[in-house]
Design a protein around this motif. Structure first.
Motif, mmCIF file in Angstrom:
data_model
loop_
_atom_site.group_PDB
_atom_site.id
_atom_site.type_symbol
_atom_site.label_atom_id
_atom_site.label_comp_id
_atom_site.label_asym_id
_atom_site.label_seq_id
_atom_site.Cartn_x
_atom_site.Cartn_y
_atom_site.Cartn_z
ATOM 1 N N GLY A 122 40.948 -17.085 -54.922
ATOM 2 C CA GLY A 122 40.089 -18.167 -55.429
ATOM 3 C C GLY A 122 38.766 -16.788 -56.620
ATOM 4 O O GLY A 122 37.764 -18.271 -55.964
ATOM 5 N N VAL A 123 39.106 -15.606 -56.872
ATOM 6 C CA VAL A 123 37.912 -15.240 -57.408
ATOM 7 C C VAL A 123 38.135 -15.578 -58.804
ATOM 8 O O VAL A 123 36.643 -16.304 -58.953
ATOM 9 C CB VAL A 123 38.007 -13.524 -57.329
ATOM 10 C CG1 VAL A 123 37.176 -13.389 -58.569
ATOM 11 C CG2 VAL A 123 37.938 -12.756 -56.391
ATOM 12 N N ALA A 124 39.135 -16.245 -59.792
ATOM 13 C CA ALA A 124 39.005 -15.958 -60.226
ATOM 14 C C ALA A 124 38.475 -17.862 -60.971
ATOM 15 O O ALA A 124 37.371 -18.291 -61.742
ATOM 16 C CB ALA A 124 40.778 -16.448 -61.693
ATOM 17 N N GLU A 129 30.585 -13.395 -62.485
ATOM 18 C CA GLU A 129 30.808 -12.341 -63.356
ATOM 19 C C GLU A 129 29.413 -11.810 -63.420
ATOM 20 O O GLU A 129 28.279 -13.010 -64.868
ATOM 21 C CB GLU A 129 31.777 -11.545 -63.492
ATOM 22 C CG GLU A 129 32.126 -12.510 -64.258
ATOM 23 C CD GLU A 129 32.109 -12.301 -66.102
ATOM 24 O OE1 GLU A 129 31.095 -11.755 -66.077
ATOM 25 O OE2 GLU A 129 32.147 -12.909 -66.746
ATOM 26 N N VAL A 130 28.934 -10.791 -63.874
ATOM 27 C CA VAL A 130 27.912 -9.859 -64.666
ATOM 28 C C VAL A 130 28.292 -8.948 -65.855
ATOM 29 O O VAL A 130 27.368 -7.606 -66.504
ATOM 30 C CB VAL A 130 26.884 -9.553 -64.191
ATOM 31 C CG1 VAL A 130 25.898 -10.584 -63.048
ATOM 32 C CG2 VAL A 130 27.730 -8.837 -62.929
ATOM 33 N N SER A 131 29.596 -9.172 -66.634
ATOM 34 C CA SER A 131 30.154 -7.865 -67.622
ATOM 35 C C SER A 131 30.069 -8.318 -68.473
ATOM 36 O O SER A 131 30.012 -7.627 -69.310
ATOM 37 C CB SER A 131 31.500 -7.788 -66.646
ATOM 38 O OG SER A 131 32.285 -9.125 -67.199
ATOM 39 N N GLY A 132 29.809 -9.677 -69.292
ATOM 40 C CA GLY A 132 29.465 -10.592 -69.978
ATOM 41 C C GLY A 132 28.377 -10.905 -70.583
ATOM 42 O O GLY A 132 28.714 -11.496 -68.932
ATOM 43 N N ARG A 133 28.108 -11.596 -71.840
ATOM 44 C CA ARG A 133 26.790 -11.892 -71.893
ATOM 45 C C ARG A 133 27.353 -13.340 -71.353
ATOM 46 O O ARG A 133 26.479 -14.406 -70.131
ATOM 47 C CB ARG A 133 26.673 -12.141 -73.027
ATOM 48 C CG ARG A 133 25.258 -13.109 -73.426
ATOM 49 C CD ARG A 133 24.161 -12.568 -74.561
ATOM 50 N NE ARG A 133 25.135 -12.231 -75.508
ATOM 51 C CZ ARG A 133 24.617 -12.322 -77.029
ATOM 52 N NH1 ARG A 133 23.429 -11.670 -76.933
ATOM 53 N NH2 ARG A 133 24.981 -11.927 -77.008
ATOM 54 N N VAL A 152 23.556 -17.371 -51.212
ATOM 55 C CA VAL A 152 24.002 -15.874 -52.549
ATOM 56 C C VAL A 152 24.794 -15.338 -51.898
ATOM 57 O O VAL A 152 24.476 -14.241 -51.450
ATOM 58 C CB VAL A 152 23.414 -15.713 -53.882
ATOM 59 C CG1 VAL A 152 23.993 -14.814 -54.638
ATOM 60 C CG2 VAL A 152 22.780 -16.909 -54.036
ATOM 61 N N VAL A 153 26.215 -14.297 -51.760
ATOM 62 C CA VAL A 153 27.010 -13.109 -52.228
ATOM 63 C C VAL A 153 27.142 -12.945 -52.642
ATOM 64 O O VAL A 153 28.121 -12.483 -53.923
ATOM 65 C CB VAL A 153 27.553 -13.493 -50.786
ATOM 66 C CG1 VAL A 153 29.276 -12.512 -50.520
ATOM 67 C CG2 VAL A 153 27.311 -14.455 -49.334
ATOM 68 N N VAL A 154 27.020 -10.859 -53.029
ATOM 69 C CA VAL A 154 27.682 -10.581 -54.081
ATOM 70 C C VAL A 154 28.714 -9.608 -53.374
ATOM 71 O O VAL A 154 28.549 -8.917 -52.550
ATOM 72 C CB VAL A 154 26.306 -9.535 -54.476
ATOM 73 C CG1 VAL A 154 26.474 -8.545 -55.642
ATOM 74 C CG2 VAL A 154 24.747 -10.311 -55.145
ATOM 75 N N VAL A 155 29.569 -9.450 -54.688
ATOM 76 C CA VAL A 155 30.883 -8.830 -53.299
ATOM 77 C C VAL A 155 30.939 -7.383 -54.131
ATOM 78 O O VAL A 155 31.144 -7.491 -55.868
ATOM 79 C CB VAL A 155 32.154 -9.637 -53.601
ATOM 80 C CG1 VAL A 155 32.967 -8.849 -53.303
ATOM 81 C CG2 VAL A 155 31.493 -10.778 -52.935
ATOM 82 N N ASP A 233 27.453 -20.467 -51.592
ATOM 83 C CA ASP A 233 27.476 -21.325 -52.218
ATOM 84 C C ASP A 233 27.760 -20.801 -53.718
ATOM 85 O O ASP A 233 28.026 -21.196 -55.142
ATOM 86 C CB ASP A 233 25.676 -21.838 -52.584
ATOM 87 C CG ASP A 233 25.513 -22.837 -51.432
ATOM 88 O OD1 ASP A 233 26.603 -22.982 -51.000
ATOM 89 O OD2 ASP A 233 24.617 -24.010 -51.307
ATOM 90 N N VAL A 234 27.389 -19.484 -53.814
ATOM 91 C CA VAL A 234 27.482 -18.459 -55.297
ATOM 92 C C VAL A 234 28.079 -17.584 -54.492
ATOM 93 O O VAL A 234 27.117 -16.700 -54.162
ATOM 94 C CB VAL A 234 26.014 -18.572 -56.053
ATOM 95 C CG1 VAL A 234 25.876 -17.751 -57.362
ATOM 96 C CG2 VAL A 234 25.655 -19.890 -56.940
ATOM 97 N N THR A 235 28.889 -17.067 -55.412
ATOM 98 C CA THR A 235 29.612 -15.821 -55.009
ATOM 99 C C THR A 235 30.176 -15.000 -56.232
ATOM 100 O O THR A 235 30.223 -14.934 -57.909
ATOM 101 C CB THR A 235 31.337 -15.770 -54.540
ATOM 102 O OG1 THR A 235 31.571 -16.023 -53.067
ATOM 103 C CG2 THR A 235 32.129 -14.278 -54.595
ATOM 104 N N VAL A 236 28.885 -13.706 -56.113
ATOM 105 C CA VAL A 236 29.288 -12.546 -57.991
ATOM 106 C C VAL A 236 29.638 -12.236 -57.102
ATOM 107 O O VAL A 236 29.365 -10.827 -56.370
ATOM 108 C CB VAL A 236 27.465 -12.131 -57.983
ATOM 109 C CG1 VAL A 236 27.728 -11.414 -58.986
ATOM 110 C CG2 VAL A 236 26.795 -13.724 -58.044
#
Length: 403
Positions: A122-124, A129-133, A152-155, A233-236
């Protein structure tokens, strides 16, 4: 004939290496080409700020490299043939996409890394993500569309996860922000560092889920290893980085994770005409501890590679300055920070700087890193040396006259 140096990737490491080479080598003797798909420098260490709704200062490469002799080629790298010493790129322009092959004498591989979904179901499909612009902008748009009170959950409990969770919580206090980590919060930090993290998380209203490895991500929740379902609602997703896959299709010697194995000068152990820097390279620091994927590792690696290339081309002694760590810098929103002082091999000391002073310290580090890209020799006068075997201007003049 000029010695052809091709630098792949213009993140911190590639941009610094290209600029430093241009400052070290005589312009008539080398042709330096910097390949990157985007025309602007991306401050990766600030992408959590971009995702949280802040605007970053534009930094066009053509302005940063003006007058240096570095040629910027806007293209996507699609293949590297380390035996033939060629790079295949796709150039996108007004006439559509065109395939082009570049030949090099020396290659600097700095394609870096992106996010790693870890193979978790389910991640993809559902995570951000915040690894690129592009990823940071996508998350920015999603957060902006959220109504107040949504979860919002940051993993991920690494530095990226800590920065993302606190930045979002500070920018959007109306959201329910949670941080899920597979161990304890800030396990690699000192007691003081961990205590400060908890204090800031509590003040910002960040809910902590410790010892909660996430095993699945859905559109509206995450599932942890102990069977809990956490609304989201949002997973980072910030659990780690995966290197660019191009190297996997080359003859270069790699680690099991696809990083290029290099010596102490960042030179490939299998192909001496290739240097690798930043996240793409597997290099070791003090006590033979592998350097972690970070700006703190990457920029010194770029300095080392550029200086080694310049020395070998000009017949000078190859310098070697051991790469070591001094601190881990963490922004916790715009008003709080944590500077964890560490040993040379990156183990936490008992000393840590916290609060607004630490936030300013981290801001100065970020500003300095961006300044260093545009000033690769730290503002010192350029010392361009001639490449061994290249004829000087005076050597060539009689030949032209005779012709």
């Amino acid at each position: 004939m000029q010695h052809r140096i091709v630098v792949l990737g213009a993140g911190y490491t590639g941009a610094v290496a290209a600029g430093r080479l241009a400052k070290r080598l005589h312009r008539e003797d080398v042709a330096i080409t910097l390949v990157n798909p985007e025309p602007d420098f991306v401050e990766r260490v600030r992408l959590h700020q971009l995702a949280a709704g802040q605007d970053l200062t534009p930094r066009p490469f053509r302005e940063m490299f003006a007058g240096t002799g570095v040629e910027l080629k806007l293209a996507e790298v699609t293949a590297v043939d380390a035996d033939r010493k060629t790079v295949t790129v796709t150039v996108t322009g007004g006439r559509g996409s065109e395939r082009e092959e570049l030949t090099y004498d020396t290659l600097v591989y700095a394609l870096g890394s992106g996010w790693d979904d870890g193979g978790v179901p389910g991640v993809a499909e559902h995570a951000y993500e915040v690894s690129g612009r592009p990823g940071a902008l996508r998350l920015r748009d999603r957060l902006a569309a959220l109504d107040g009170g949504r979860p919002v959950v940051v993993v991920g409990g690494g530095l990226t996860g800590l920065e993302a969770a606190t930045e979002i919580a500070e920018a959007r206090p109306d959201l329910q922000v949670a941080l899920a980590v597979d161990g304890g919060l800030g396990e690699r930090l000192s007691d003081k560092g961990r205590a400060h993290l908890r204090k800031v998380a509590d003040r910002l209203g960040v809910t902590l889920h410790e010892n909660a490895a996430v095993t699945a991500v859905a559109a509206d929740s995450v599932t942890t290893a102990d069977g809990r379902t956490v609304p989201a609602d949002v997973t980072v997703w910030t659990t780690g980085f995966a290197v660019h896959p191009i190297a996997l299709a080359t003859a270069l010697e790699l680690t099991d994770h696809g990083r290029i194995v290099v010596d102490e000068t960042m030179r490939s152990v299998s192909h001496p005409d290739v240097y690798a820097v930043g996240d793409a390279a597997m290099a070791v620091g003090p006590n033979n501890v592998p350097l972690r994927m970070s700006c703190a590792s990457g920029i010194p690696m770029a300095w080392q590679a550029a200086d080694a290339i310049a020395a070998r081309l000009t017949g000078a002694k190859v310098p070697h300055v051991p790469i070591r760590y001094f601190q881990q810098c963490v922004s916790l929103g715009r008003k709080e920070g944590l500077i964890q002082f560490v040993t040379a091999d990156d183990r936490a000391k008992d000393r840590a700087l916290t609060g607004r002073v630490a936030a300013l310290y981290k801001e100065l580090i970020c500003m300095g890193a961006a300044w260093g890209v545009a000033h690769p020799t730290a503002g010192l006068p350029s010392r361009r040396r001639r490449v061994v075997g290249q004829r000087t201007r005076s050597d060539r003049a009689p030949a032209r006259a005779a012709a």
